[in-house]
Design a protein around this motif. Sequence first.
Motif, PDB file in Angstrom:
ATOM      1  N   PHE A   7     -18.176  35.522  -7.486  1.00  0.00           N
ATOM      2  CA  PHE A   7     -18.096  34.770  -6.235  1.00  0.00           C
ATOM      3  C   PHE A   7     -17.654  33.344  -6.511  1.00  0.00           C
ATOM      4  N   VAL A   8     -16.617  32.895  -5.813  1.00  0.00           N
ATOM      5  CA  VAL A   8     -16.151  31.512  -5.893  1.00  0.00           C
ATOM      6  C   VAL A   8     -16.637  30.783  -4.639  1.00  0.00           C
ATOM      7  N   LEU A   9     -17.343  29.662  -4.814  1.00  0.00           N
ATOM      8  CA  LEU A   9     -17.951  28.959  -3.680  1.00  0.00           C
ATOM      9  C   LEU A   9     -17.100  27.788  -3.215  1.00  0.00           C
ATOM     10  N   ASP A  10     -16.909  27.720  -1.912  1.00  0.00           N
ATOM     11  CA  ASP A  10     -16.243  26.582  -1.295  1.00  0.00           C
ATOM     12  C   ASP A  10     -17.270  25.458  -1.098  1.00  0.00           C
ATOM     13  N   THR A  11     -16.776  24.243  -0.909  1.00  0.00           N
ATOM     14  CA  THR A  11     -17.649  23.076  -0.745  1.00  0.00           C
ATOM     15  C   THR A  11     -18.578  23.230   0.444  1.00  0.00           C
ATOM     16  N   ASN A  12     -18.080  23.781   1.552  1.00  0.00           N
ATOM     17  CA  ASN A  12     -18.887  23.844   2.772  1.00  0.00           C
ATOM     18  C   ASN A  12     -20.088  24.764   2.638  1.00  0.00           C
ATOM     19  N   HIS A  16     -23.831  23.465   3.339  1.00  0.00           N
ATOM     20  CA  HIS A  16     -24.649  24.222   4.297  1.00  0.00           C
ATOM     21  C   HIS A  16     -26.004  24.587   3.698  1.00  0.00           C
ATOM     22  N   ASP A  17     -26.017  24.971   2.414  1.00  0.00           N
ATOM     23  CA  ASP A  17     -27.241  25.428   1.759  1.00  0.00           C
ATOM     24  C   ASP A  17     -27.164  25.078   0.274  1.00  0.00           C
ATOM     25  N   TYR A  18     -27.840  24.000  -0.109  1.00  0.00           N
ATOM     26  CA  TYR A  18     -27.737  23.555  -1.497  1.00  0.00           C
ATOM     27  C   TYR A  18     -28.460  24.503  -2.465  1.00  0.00           C
ATOM     28  N   LYS A  19     -29.229  25.446  -1.931  1.00  0.00           N
ATOM     29  CA  LYS A  19     -29.916  26.443  -2.765  1.00  0.00           C
ATOM     30  C   LYS A  19     -29.107  27.741  -2.860  1.00  0.00           C
ATOM     31  N   ILE A 124     -14.372  37.217  -5.133  1.00  0.00           N
ATOM     32  CA  ILE A 124     -14.478  36.948  -3.689  1.00  0.00           C
ATOM     33  C   ILE A 124     -14.676  35.453  -3.457  1.00  0.00           C
ATOM     34  N   LEU A 125     -13.847  34.880  -2.601  1.00  0.00           N
ATOM     35  CA  LEU A 125     -14.019  33.493  -2.180  1.00  0.00           C
ATOM     36  C   LEU A 125     -15.002  33.442  -1.015  1.00  0.00           C
ATOM     37  N   VAL A 126     -16.063  32.660  -1.164  1.00  0.00           N
ATOM     38  CA  VAL A 126     -17.077  32.527  -0.115  1.00  0.00           C
ATOM     39  C   VAL A 126     -16.890  31.168   0.556  1.00  0.00           C
ATOM     40  N   THR A 127     -16.563  31.176   1.830  1.00  0.00           N
ATOM     41  CA  THR A 127     -16.341  29.932   2.564  1.00  0.00           C
ATOM     42  C   THR A 127     -16.747  30.106   4.018  1.00  0.00           C
ATOM     43  N   LYS A 128     -17.214  29.015   4.617  1.00  0.00           N
ATOM     44  CA  LYS A 128     -17.551  29.026   6.037  1.00  0.00           C
ATOM     45  C   LYS A 128     -16.383  28.526   6.884  1.00  0.00           C
ATOM     46  N   ASP A 129     -15.291  28.235   6.228  1.00  0.00           N
ATOM     47  CA  ASP A 129     -14.086  27.762   6.907  1.00  0.00           C
ATOM     48  C   ASP A 129     -13.218  28.966   7.280  1.00  0.00           C
ATOM     49  N   VAL A 130     -13.155  29.278   8.575  1.00  0.00           N
ATOM     50  CA  VAL A 130     -12.397  30.445   9.036  1.00  0.00           C
ATOM     51  C   VAL A 130     -10.922  30.328   8.654  1.00  0.00           C
ATOM     52  N   ASN A 131     -10.367  29.139   8.780  1.00  0.00           N
ATOM     53  CA  ASN A 131      -8.956  28.951   8.476  1.00  0.00           C
ATOM     54  C   ASN A 131      -8.657  29.209   6.997  1.00  0.00           C
ATOM     55  N   LEU A 132      -9.551  28.764   6.129  1.00  0.00           N
ATOM     56  CA  LEU A 132      -9.355  29.009   4.699  1.00  0.00           C
ATOM     57  C   LEU A 132      -9.456  30.504   4.388  1.00  0.00           C
ATOM     58  N   THR A 369     -28.338  23.281  11.011  1.00  0.00           N
ATOM     59  CA  THR A 369     -28.363  24.362  10.027  1.00  0.00           C
ATOM     60  C   THR A 369     -29.802  24.851   9.864  1.00  0.00           C
ATOM     61  N   PRO A 370     -29.999  26.041   9.289  1.00  0.00           N
ATOM     62  CA  PRO A 370     -31.364  26.505   9.022  1.00  0.00           C
ATOM     63  C   PRO A 370     -32.172  25.512   8.200  1.00  0.00           C
TER      64      PRO A 370
END
Length: 441
Positions: A7-12, A16-19, A124-132, A369-370
């Motif tokens: 899993f590759v993590l995007d900045t967002n 969103h969740d530092y844990k 898999i790229l994990v991002t909350k950015d729909v456009n990305l 956010t939660p």
Amino acid sequence: MGNKKNFVLDTNVILHDYKCLFNFQDNDIYIPIVVLEELDKFKKGNDQINYNAREFVRELDEITDDDLFTKGAKLGPDLGNLSILVGYNYPEEVKAAFPERTPDHLILAATHFLASKNPDTKTILVTKDVNLRMKARSLGILTEDYNNDKVTNIDIFESEQRYFDGIDPQIINDIYKSHEGIPAEKLGLNIDFKSNECFILNSGNSTVLARYVSATGMVKKVIKEKNFGIEPRNAEQSFAFELLNDPNVKLLALTGKAGTGKTLLALAGALRQSREYKQILLARPIVALANKDLGFLPGDEKQKIAPYMQPLFDNLNVIKHQFSLGGADYRYLQDIQDKGQLVIEALAYIRGRSLSETYCIIDEAQNLTPHEIKTIITRAGEGTKMVFTGDIQQIDSPYLDSQSNGLVYMIDKMQGQSIFGHVNLVKGERSELSELASNLL
């Protein structure tokens, strides 16, 4: 380990969740070096994303393993490895589609590099950015949203309160007569009620607005009554007042579309009980629109946030206008404002405070956010009641949606707790025009 993934993590995701590092089971996690550069820009500030950026960097700092930049450092038992991706090139496939080397495109390049290097493992790229995510798919890169805190069942945020037909008329009569109510099992419905759930019981000849009291297991009648000059206009608003006025319900969520009266009802309930609390605090998150932050607005700090707080003042004015200008209730409202017992301010200002004996209303909570919701609730001291209001269909944050925002997350996690309640308001009462627009536009 044939199903293990990268899993590759995007900045967002991190903001969103530092844990988030600890939510991918035994799969390996990769962070492109450009993500760390982006996090560096968010470290200063008082907003939740600034706090998350700082906390994540501290998490990384505790991982002192030099393998972090080579083969990866172990995150813990039953967890995978964490690696920082450095030294990857900008492949021709990415360059042809996205020639400009923006942070987003460099993250795509890092994911493409990792996938090419490990063809037998899903990357898999994990991002909350729909456009990305759309850009990634155009390159054949696997991608998904960060789903760890998503709520799958959101029906309760769109439906009306439950209505039960065929109830024995004698049972409804007993509910009307008894102040404490009757045991829930006497209804013969054989269902599990939600925490302090309100509903309508009908026998054919008579109807009663009722509520399940989680602390006692009883079903009692809901009395339709005014709160500081505001009268409920429908059953849902009566249910809201019932839970707003109950000191044993320490945490309450009021959801519903625009015009259903969420904030007005919450404020009216707070004012009715103002003598039982040291302070009434109304707060809302500042979510700037059109990419204009507070610095865009003129004036000092208070003047900058004033436009964002205006809806709360509008609701207060609605209540004030129920009374004559020189009347006792009007003067009382003005007096508690002048003495600081009724405070309206930006949500960011309550960070670090302990809220004791406070009736706290958090407006527009769907934009939190939660983790932000958790941070706010853990501020509650003895004798404090917290009310969260929001419309999950009106989210201004680009990285939250109707399933991942903090309001629905809180409601989902708090179900079953005797001090929690939730009322979903469906019928708009602002005006015929407002209701028409809400339904058709």
